[in-house]
Structures are given as structure tokens and as C-alpha cells.
Scaffold this motif. Structure first.
Motif, PDB file in Angstrom:
ATOM      1  N   UNK A  72       0.912  -1.236   0.042  1.00 49.20           N
ATOM      2  CA  UNK A  72       0.039  -0.034  -0.120  1.00 49.20           C
ATOM      3  C   UNK A  72       1.022   1.283  -0.105  1.00 49.20           C
ATOM      4  N   UNK A  73       1.855   1.307   0.990  1.00 40.03           N
ATOM      5  CA  UNK A  73       2.803   2.322   0.994  1.00 40.03           C
ATOM      6  C   UNK A  73       3.628   2.789  -0.429  1.00 40.03           C
ATOM      7  N   UNK A  74       3.744   1.537  -1.085  1.00 40.17           N
ATOM      8  CA  UNK A  74       4.714   1.599  -2.301  1.00 40.17           C
ATOM      9  C   UNK A  74       3.806   1.989  -3.400  1.00 40.17           C
ATOM     10  N   UNK A  75       2.395   1.783  -3.456  1.00 41.10           N
ATOM     11  CA  UNK A  75       1.605   2.328  -4.341  1.00 41.10           C
ATOM     12  C   UNK A  75       1.462   3.886  -4.288  1.00 41.10           C
ATOM     13  N   UNK A  76       1.440   4.261  -2.943  1.00 37.15           N
ATOM     14  CA  UNK A  76       1.149   5.706  -2.644  1.00 37.15           C
ATOM     15  C   UNK A  76       2.406   6.550  -3.148  1.00 37.15           C
ATOM     16  N   UNK A  77       3.749   5.920  -2.913  1.00 39.47           N
ATOM     17  CA  UNK A  77       4.805   6.505  -3.405  1.00 39.47           C
ATOM     18  C   UNK A  77       4.629   6.586  -5.053  1.00 39.47           C
ATOM     19  N   UNK A  78       4.198   5.781  -5.869  1.00 33.56           N
ATOM     20  CA  UNK A  78       4.120   5.777  -7.096  1.00 33.56           C
ATOM     21  C   UNK A  78       2.961   6.579  -7.655  1.00 33.56           C
ATOM     22  N   UNK A  79       1.927   6.674  -6.913  1.00 38.41           N
ATOM     23  CA  UNK A  79       0.869   7.244  -7.452  1.00 38.41           C
ATOM     24  C   UNK A  79       1.125   8.884  -8.062  1.00 38.41           C
ATOM     25  N   UNK A  80       1.845   9.517  -6.961  1.00 42.51           N
ATOM     26  CA  UNK A  80       1.858  10.977  -7.368  1.00 42.51           C
ATOM     27  C   UNK A  80       2.647  11.116  -8.630  1.00 42.51           C
ATOM     28  N   UNK A  81       3.687  10.480  -8.968  1.00 48.58           N
ATOM     29  CA  UNK A  81       4.273  10.918 -10.281  1.00 48.58           C
ATOM     30  C   UNK A  81       3.614  10.208 -11.409  1.00 48.58           C
ATOM     31  N   UNK A  82       3.013   9.107 -11.143  1.00 45.13           N
ATOM     32  CA  UNK A  82       2.055   8.556 -12.213  1.00 45.13           C
ATOM     33  C   UNK A  82       0.942   9.404 -12.671  1.00 45.13           C
ATOM     34  N   UNK A  83       0.124   9.758 -11.728  1.00 41.83           N
ATOM     35  CA  UNK A  83      -1.111  10.519 -12.024  1.00 41.83           C
ATOM     36  C   UNK A  83      -0.719  12.072 -12.517  1.00 41.83           C
ATOM     37  N   UNK A  84       0.458  12.444 -12.053  1.00 41.33           N
ATOM     38  CA  UNK A  84       0.909  13.880 -12.627  1.00 41.33           C
ATOM     39  C   UNK A  84       1.597  13.759 -14.137  1.00 41.33           C
ATOM     40  N   UNK A  85       2.089  12.811 -14.243  1.00 43.36           N
ATOM     41  CA  UNK A  85       2.763  12.692 -15.437  1.00 43.36           C
ATOM     42  C   UNK A  85       1.862  12.141 -16.739  1.00 43.36           C
ATOM     43  N   UNK A  86       0.682  11.184 -16.235  1.00 40.65           N
ATOM     44  CA  UNK A  86      -0.134  10.484 -17.170  1.00 40.65           C
ATOM     45  C   UNK A  86      -0.928  11.942 -17.537  1.00 40.65           C
ATOM     46  N   UNK A  87      -1.359  12.618 -16.936  1.00 39.65           N
ATOM     47  CA  UNK A  87      -2.270  13.860 -17.289  1.00 39.65           C
ATOM     48  C   UNK A  87      -1.456  15.175 -17.871  1.00 39.65           C
ATOM     49  N   UNK A  88      -0.189  15.391 -17.454  1.00 40.01           N
ATOM     50  CA  UNK A  88       0.590  16.551 -17.922  1.00 40.01           C
ATOM     51  C   UNK A  88       0.953  15.910 -19.592  1.00 40.01           C
ATOM     52  N   UNK A  89       1.307  14.825 -19.857  1.00 44.88           N
ATOM     53  CA  UNK A  89       1.366  14.130 -20.901  1.00 44.88           C
ATOM     54  C   UNK A  89       0.228  14.053 -21.820  1.00 44.88           C
ATOM     55  N   UNK A  90      -0.933  13.814 -21.228  1.00 45.93           N
ATOM     56  CA  UNK A  90      -2.158  13.842 -22.074  1.00 45.93           C
ATOM     57  C   UNK A  90      -2.661  15.317 -22.473  1.00 45.93           C
ATOM     58  N   UNK A  91      -2.345  16.080 -21.805  1.00 44.74           N
ATOM     59  CA  UNK A  91      -2.681  17.603 -22.102  1.00 44.74           C
ATOM     60  C   UNK A  91      -1.748  18.135 -23.107  1.00 44.74           C
ATOM     61  N   UNK A  92      -0.533  17.739 -22.806  1.00 48.83           N
ATOM     62  CA  UNK A  92       0.392  18.720 -23.564  1.00 48.83           C
ATOM     63  C   UNK A  92       1.074  17.668 -24.705  1.00 48.83           C
ATOM     64  N   UNK A  93       0.970  16.485 -24.850  1.00 49.04           N
ATOM     65  CA  UNK A  93       1.558  15.576 -25.824  1.00 49.04           C
ATOM     66  C   UNK A  93       0.417  15.079 -26.595  1.00 49.04           C
ATOM     67  N   UNK A  94      -0.106  13.814 -25.780  1.00 50.34           N
ATOM     68  CA  UNK A  94      -1.284  13.271 -26.837  1.00 50.34           C
ATOM     69  C   UNK A  94      -2.039  12.288 -25.984  1.00 50.34           C
TER      70      UNK A  94
END
Length: 187
Positions: A72-94
Motif C-alpha cells: 500500500x505504501x509503495x503504491x502511494x509513493x508511485x501514485x503521485x508521479x504517475x497521475x501527474x505525468x499521465x495527465x501532463x502528457x495527456x494535455x501537452x502531448x497526446x
């Protein structure tokens, strides 16, 4: 909801600044990960606390409990960069590209979660899910940088900057690994 649907319909004609329908895949990927996190990672810890008598605020106990909590802790650690990069890439790239890369990341993280909690997977088996997920984050990061820069610069210049950044990042990782593998001389 009607405004969102109208915006989606008008997006092709330039009547809407935010073509919401094109973001279906990143949204689905985000929801799938969050539901998995909620129902398997978060809700997987509480019953083990009760089963093994691990009272709050303790975080140590039998191995199955510690594995569930660490997952659970590891998923929390990974969640912030994932969600941030997923949506930034979605908005600015494709959004489709980001959604596909995000779906691969989610599959890797779900596999990691189950394998780690089972306790039967070797470290090398866990790395087969961890390394691809880090690669996905890297791809989302570089696509974000490219997308942002290409809005301000010629696409060729943006591509050149990303091409320069890639080896710099890999050199930084290599330097970081060498630095961490040195024995501590302070003792």
C-alpha cells in the motif's frame, strides 16, 4: 454533464477548448488504478490488522501484514508521479499515447502489488514489473517535456532538447547508483 458532452461534440469544429472525449482513455486508466488501490491495497491492510492483532499505530507484525502495508505504501509513493505525468502528457502531448503508456504502467503495478503481497516472488521477478513501470514514467515524463517545449519552440528544437535530456538522465541514474553502492566511510 450536458456541457461536457456539448464540448466534446464541438471540439472538432473549434467550438471547445477542451475536447473532453479525447481524454477517455487517461481517465479510465486513472480510475482503474485508483479502484485497484482502494479495494486491494488500502482495504487489504485493515483485515490483516484484525487477523493478526496489529493495533494502530503499529506498522510491524507478521510478514503477511507487513507485505500488505508495504505494498500500500509503495503504491502511494508511485501514485503521485504517475497521475501527474499521465495527465501532463495527456494535455501537452497526446491523450491516447499517454493513456496507452498509462495502461501498461497500471498493469505492471497491479502485478507488482499481487506478487509482493503473495511473498513468493523473487526480487528479480518483482523487477520484471518494476522496471517497465519506471520506463513508463520516464516515457510519460519525456513526452510531457516534448509536448510543452514544442508549444513554444519548433518541434525539431523540442526533439533535440529531449534527445539531449535522455542521456543526461541516464548518466544521472548511473552516477546515483555508483554513489549509493559505495561503502559508508563515516563509521
Amino acid at each position: 454533464l450536458e456541457a461536457a458532452e456539448k464540448c466534446s461534440e464541438d471540439a472538432g469544429t473549434g467550438g471547445c477548448a477542451f475536447p473532453i472525449a479525447s481524454y477517455d482513455l487517461p481517465a479510465l486508466v486513472t480510475v482503474v488504478f485508483l479502484l485497484h488501490y482502494l479495494f486491494f491495497d488500502v482495504l487489504g491492510v485493515g483485515p490483516l490488522r484484525a487477523k493478526y492483532g496489529v493495533l494502530y499505530p503499529k506498522t510491524t507484525g507478521p510478514e503477511p501484514f507487513e507485505r500488505a502495508l508495504r505494498t500500500q505504501q509503495n503504491q502511494i509513493e508511485q501514485m503521485t508521479p504517475f497521475v501527474s505525468l499521465l495527465w501532463i502528457s495527456s494535455f501537452f502531448f497526446d491523450p491516447t499515447f499517454a493513456g496507452i503508456v498509462g495502461a501498461v504502467w497500471v498493469c505492471c503495478r497491479i502485478c507488482y502489488s499481487f506478487l509482493y503481497r503473495l511473498g513468493t516472488a523473487s526480487r528479480s521477478t518483482l523487477m520484471k514489473t518494476t522496471i517497465p513501470s519506471y520506463l513508463c514514467l520516464t516515457v510519460l515524463g519525456f513526452s510531457s517535456v516534448f509536448g510543452i517545449l514544442s508549444r513554444r519552440l519548433n518541434k525539431a528544437y523540442a526533439g533535440l532538447i529531449v534527445a539531449i535530456l535522455v542521456p543526461i538522465c541516464f548518466l544521472a541514474v548511473r552516477y546515483h547508483r555508483q554513489f549509493l553502492s559505495r561503502p559508508d566511510k563515516s563509521s
